[in-house]
Design a protein around this motif. Sequence first.
Motif, PDB file in Angstrom:
ATOM      1  N   ARG A 456     -71.073 -97.489   9.118  1.00 37.29           N
ATOM      2  CA  ARG A 456     -71.778 -97.919   7.902  1.00 37.29           C
ATOM      3  C   ARG A 456     -71.118 -99.149   7.294  1.00 37.29           C
ATOM      4  O   ARG A 456     -71.798-100.062   6.807  1.00 37.29           O
ATOM      5  CB  ARG A 456     -71.819 -96.786   6.879  1.00 37.29           C
ATOM      6  N   LYS A 457     -69.788 -99.187   7.322  1.00 30.33           N
ATOM      7  CA  LYS A 457     -69.076-100.329   6.762  1.00 30.33           C
ATOM      8  C   LYS A 457     -69.381-101.601   7.540  1.00 30.33           C
ATOM      9  O   LYS A 457     -69.566-102.674   6.958  1.00 30.33           O
ATOM     10  CB  LYS A 457     -67.560-100.041   6.773  1.00 30.33           C
ATOM     11  N   ILE A 458     -69.449-101.498   8.863  1.00 34.29           N
ATOM     12  CA  ILE A 458     -69.776-102.667   9.683  1.00 34.29           C
ATOM     13  C   ILE A 458     -71.177-103.179   9.345  1.00 34.29           C
ATOM     14  O   ILE A 458     -71.401-104.386   9.202  1.00 34.29           O
ATOM     15  CB  ILE A 458     -69.667-102.306  11.180  1.00 34.29           C
ATOM     16  N   VAL A 459     -72.119-102.260   9.202  1.00 37.59           N
ATOM     17  CA  VAL A 459     -73.497-102.659   8.859  1.00 37.59           C
ATOM     18  C   VAL A 459     -73.520-103.337   7.487  1.00 37.59           C
ATOM     19  O   VAL A 459     -74.203-104.355   7.297  1.00 37.59           O
ATOM     20  CB  VAL A 459     -74.430-101.433   8.880  1.00 37.59           C
ATOM     21  N   GLU A 460     -72.783-102.803   6.515  1.00 33.44           N
ATOM     22  CA  GLU A 460     -72.725-103.406   5.181  1.00 33.44           C
ATOM     23  C   GLU A 460     -72.162-104.822   5.251  1.00 33.44           C
ATOM     24  O   GLU A 460     -72.653-105.731   4.576  1.00 33.44           O
ATOM     25  CB  GLU A 460     -71.854-102.549   4.256  1.00 33.44           C
ATOM     26  N   GLY A 464     -76.681-105.554   6.475  1.00 35.88           N
ATOM     27  CA  GLY A 464     -77.777-104.839   7.112  1.00 35.88           C
ATOM     28  C   GLY A 464     -78.044-103.478   6.495  1.00 35.88           C
ATOM     29  O   GLY A 464     -77.504-103.122   5.443  1.00 35.88           O
ATOM     30  N   ILE A 465     -78.891-102.703   7.158  1.00 35.02           N
ATOM     31  CA  ILE A 465     -79.300-101.375   6.685  1.00 35.02           C
ATOM     32  C   ILE A 465     -79.164-100.390   7.840  1.00 35.02           C
ATOM     33  O   ILE A 465     -79.592-100.684   8.963  1.00 35.02           O
ATOM     34  CB  ILE A 465     -80.760-101.398   6.188  1.00 35.02           C
ATOM     35  N   LEU A 466     -78.582 -99.230   7.569  1.00 31.22           N
ATOM     36  CA  LEU A 466     -78.486 -98.158   8.559  1.00 31.22           C
ATOM     37  C   LEU A 466     -79.232 -96.947   8.022  1.00 31.22           C
ATOM     38  O   LEU A 466     -78.941 -96.472   6.922  1.00 31.22           O
ATOM     39  CB  LEU A 466     -77.026 -97.812   8.856  1.00 31.22           C
ATOM     40  N   GLN A 467     -80.194 -96.464   8.795  1.00 30.58           N
ATOM     41  CA  GLN A 467     -80.990 -95.305   8.387  1.00 30.58           C
ATOM     42  C   GLN A 467     -81.005 -94.272   9.504  1.00 30.58           C
ATOM     43  O   GLN A 467     -80.995 -94.628  10.685  1.00 30.58           O
ATOM     44  CB  GLN A 467     -82.429 -95.725   8.058  1.00 30.58           C
ATOM     45  N   ILE A 468     -81.049 -93.003   9.123  1.00 26.20           N
ATOM     46  CA  ILE A 468     -81.057 -91.912  10.095  1.00 26.20           C
ATOM     47  C   ILE A 468     -82.279 -91.043   9.846  1.00 26.20           C
ATOM     48  O   ILE A 468     -82.530 -90.612   8.724  1.00 26.20           O
ATOM     49  CB  ILE A 468     -79.780 -91.052   9.986  1.00 26.20           C
ATOM     50  N   GLU A 469     -83.052 -90.810  10.920  1.00 20.21           N
ATOM     51  CA  GLU A 469     -84.189 -89.894  10.859  1.00 20.21           C
ATOM     52  C   GLU A 469     -83.974 -88.824  11.922  1.00 20.21           C
ATOM     53  O   GLU A 469     -83.558 -89.124  13.046  1.00 20.21           O
ATOM     54  CB  GLU A 469     -85.502 -90.630  11.110  1.00 20.21           C
ATOM     55  N   SER A 470     -84.247 -87.584  11.569  1.00 18.54           N
ATOM     56  CA  SER A 470     -83.994 -86.501  12.520  1.00 18.54           C
ATOM     57  C   SER A 470     -85.030 -85.386  12.350  1.00 18.54           C
ATOM     58  O   SER A 470     -85.465 -85.084  11.232  1.00 18.54           O
ATOM     59  CB  SER A 470     -82.589 -85.926  12.317  1.00 18.54           C
ATOM     60  N   VAL A 471     -85.408 -84.814  13.486  1.00 18.98           N
ATOM     61  CA  VAL A 471     -86.323 -83.672  13.502  1.00 18.98           C
ATOM     62  C   VAL A 471     -85.635 -82.558  14.276  1.00 18.98           C
ATOM     63  O   VAL A 471     -85.245 -82.741  15.440  1.00 18.98           O
ATOM     64  CB  VAL A 471     -87.665 -84.030  14.164  1.00 18.98           C
ATOM     65  N   MET A 472     -85.454 -81.420  13.633  1.00 14.24           N
ATOM     66  CA  MET A 472     -84.765 -80.312  14.278  1.00 14.24           C
ATOM     67  C   MET A 472     -85.506 -79.909  15.559  1.00 14.24           C
ATOM     68  O   MET A 472     -86.726 -79.734  15.568  1.00 14.24           O
ATOM     69  CB  MET A 472     -84.675 -79.124  13.318  1.00 14.24           C
ATOM     70  N   GLY A 473     -84.742 -79.777  16.641  1.00 12.06           N
ATOM     71  CA  GLY A 473     -85.313 -79.384  17.927  1.00 12.06           C
ATOM     72  C   GLY A 473     -85.874 -80.538  18.729  1.00 12.06           C
ATOM     73  O   GLY A 473     -86.220 -80.360  19.898  1.00 12.06           O
ATOM     74  N   GLU A 474     -85.989 -81.733  18.139  1.00 11.86           N
ATOM     75  CA  GLU A 474     -86.561 -82.881  18.857  1.00 11.86           C
ATOM     76  C   GLU A 474     -85.559 -84.010  19.058  1.00 11.86           C
ATOM     77  O   GLU A 474     -85.593 -84.715  20.061  1.00 11.86           O
ATOM     78  CB  GLU A 474     -87.790 -83.415  18.123  1.00 11.86           C
ATOM     79  N   TYR A 479     -81.576 -96.079  12.981  1.00  9.95           N
ATOM     80  CA  TYR A 479     -82.103 -97.438  12.885  1.00  9.95           C
ATOM     81  C   TYR A 479     -81.036 -98.336  12.260  1.00  9.95           C
ATOM     82  O   TYR A 479     -80.522 -98.030  11.187  1.00  9.95           O
ATOM     83  CB  TYR A 479     -83.366 -97.481  12.016  1.00  9.95           C
ATOM     84  N   VAL A 480     -80.742 -99.416  12.940  1.00 13.60           N
ATOM     85  CA  VAL A 480     -79.829-100.423  12.396  1.00 13.60           C
ATOM     86  C   VAL A 480     -80.611-101.722  12.291  1.00 13.60           C
ATOM     87  O   VAL A 480     -81.052-102.283  13.301  1.00 13.60           O
ATOM     88  CB  VAL A 480     -78.593-100.618  13.302  1.00 13.60           C
ATOM     89  N   ARG A 481     -80.819-102.176  11.057  1.00 12.99           N
ATOM     90  CA  ARG A 481     -81.563-103.417  10.825  1.00 12.99           C
ATOM     91  C   ARG A 481     -80.593-104.475  10.317  1.00 12.99           C
ATOM     92  O   ARG A 481     -80.031-104.350   9.230  1.00 12.99           O
ATOM     93  CB  ARG A 481     -82.690-103.181   9.820  1.00 12.99           C
ATOM     94  N   LEU A 482     -80.400-105.519  11.119  1.00 13.40           N
ATOM     95  CA  LEU A 482     -79.437-106.573  10.788  1.00 13.40           C
ATOM     96  C   LEU A 482     -80.164-107.902  10.622  1.00 13.40           C
ATOM     97  O   LEU A 482     -81.037-108.249  11.437  1.00 13.40           O
ATOM     98  CB  LEU A 482     -78.380-106.705  11.894  1.00 13.40           C
TER      99      LEU A 482
END
Length: 496
Positions: A456-460, A464-474, A479-482
């Motif tokens: 996260r510090k490197i992205v900052e 940039g922006i670091l986002q996490i999306e997760s679906v249990m079982g999938e 996402y890293v947007r720079l």
Amino acid sequence: MYKSFSPDEDNESGFIAPAMIPVFAYAFKEALIGMAVVNQQGDILEVNEVLCRMLGYTRRELLGMNKDDIAYAAVGTEDWVSRWKELAATKRLQMEKRFRHKDGHWVWTMLNVSLLPGTDGSFVYYVQLQDLTGRKAMEEKLERSRQELGPLFEYNPDIVCIVDMQGHIVSINSTMRQVTGYETDELAGHPCKRFIFPGDLETAAELFEAAKNGRTRTGEFNVSRKDGSWITVEVNTLPIQVGSRVEGIYAIAKDVTRRRETEERLRTSEKLSAVGQLAAGVAHEIRNPLTALKGFTQFLQSGAEGKQEYYEIMMSELNRIDLILSELLMLAKPKASEFAWLNPELVIRHVLALLEAQAILKNVEFLTNVDGSLSGMMGAENQLKQLFVNLLKNAIEAMPDGGLITIRLQEQADKRICFAIADQGSGIPQDLIDKIGVPFYTTKDQGSGLGMMVSRKIVEEHKGILQIESVMGEGTTVYVRLPINRESGEMEEKRK
């Protein structure tokens, strides 16, 4: 008849011509400041409408008064009395003076008095009064604020510095004296840039320019101490406004030197941890081409034909070993964050080459998709490789039974490169996603939680922006947007 007086003229010149008297009378009447004519005894002979409004009297009321009836005459006004008496000799008087309003309050004015001699040896005083009430009220307000806020300034635990509009230091507080080793008189009057690290002058200039334009900004740069050492400070610049005008700048700073050193140590520790975990895979990856090289060498020793083809295969294997070792050294070597133009696709391919052996051992396959052609981007290569090693290692470890990791690169309309890393693991509960990146918080049995904090510090640092999306079982997608250009990321932050 009166003549105009100038100290550069003798007493026989400068008469007001009869034709100019109406012009003079009109200018007197229509002036935007208070005007009066007073005789030698101080009796008021004439006033204009502005002066009447300023003091609340009618013209008839003022014409029946002496200047001393309305002039402030408290203790300590001897200077006013003596200077008025000396007017006959000095010919000029300028001072700030209070006059009594009809309702009893005092009106601050800038008083200008000129001597207007007559042809018969007599003279009158030509008086101009500019209302300073508003300015004086502001000065009194500022003085009260200074008295009230003085202790907050002096004993603030943060570094506080007052800078004028030309960038010169006006005053510093006790914390700044303690941290830098300088006394106030050693810094006052000197330009700030003298004490700022040359490579940080552009950043500092942007902060101060924003404050001069009435905006607050936060940034980070290095400043020198009296002993010659450097400290890193996080600075917030605020405009000092008097009315609608910016008259100076507050620079409020925190010494973050130790924090940055700690973060760098944590980052280095995480690097070494990653290198250690990759060692087994790298050894396996290097052993394969070495085995091939050994076999081809023995084959060539036997006098086999078609040597040119073998040489090409051997060079390919040697180049692969060189690439793997170079990437390992790049990851492990402590190096300053130097931003340069990079090929984002090449960065990912180099990281995948380093992780391929570990992926094979874990029965994990990488699939890379690049949507169209990508622009080059500004970044620190060693930091970005560490970032993607961390994220891809997490994805590998999220699939203990193996699976597919998809890496997608896409250039977005807002001039950012989006790196999407998707695994097929068990997923992360929604209530835990926000905790990822907190030091020492981890969902892994043998994790430290520092990897995602560093990521996260490197992205900052890349804006940039670091986002996490997760679906249990999938599975989970990170996402890293720079920004393509780091400056465009800074501009986006300013708009927010």
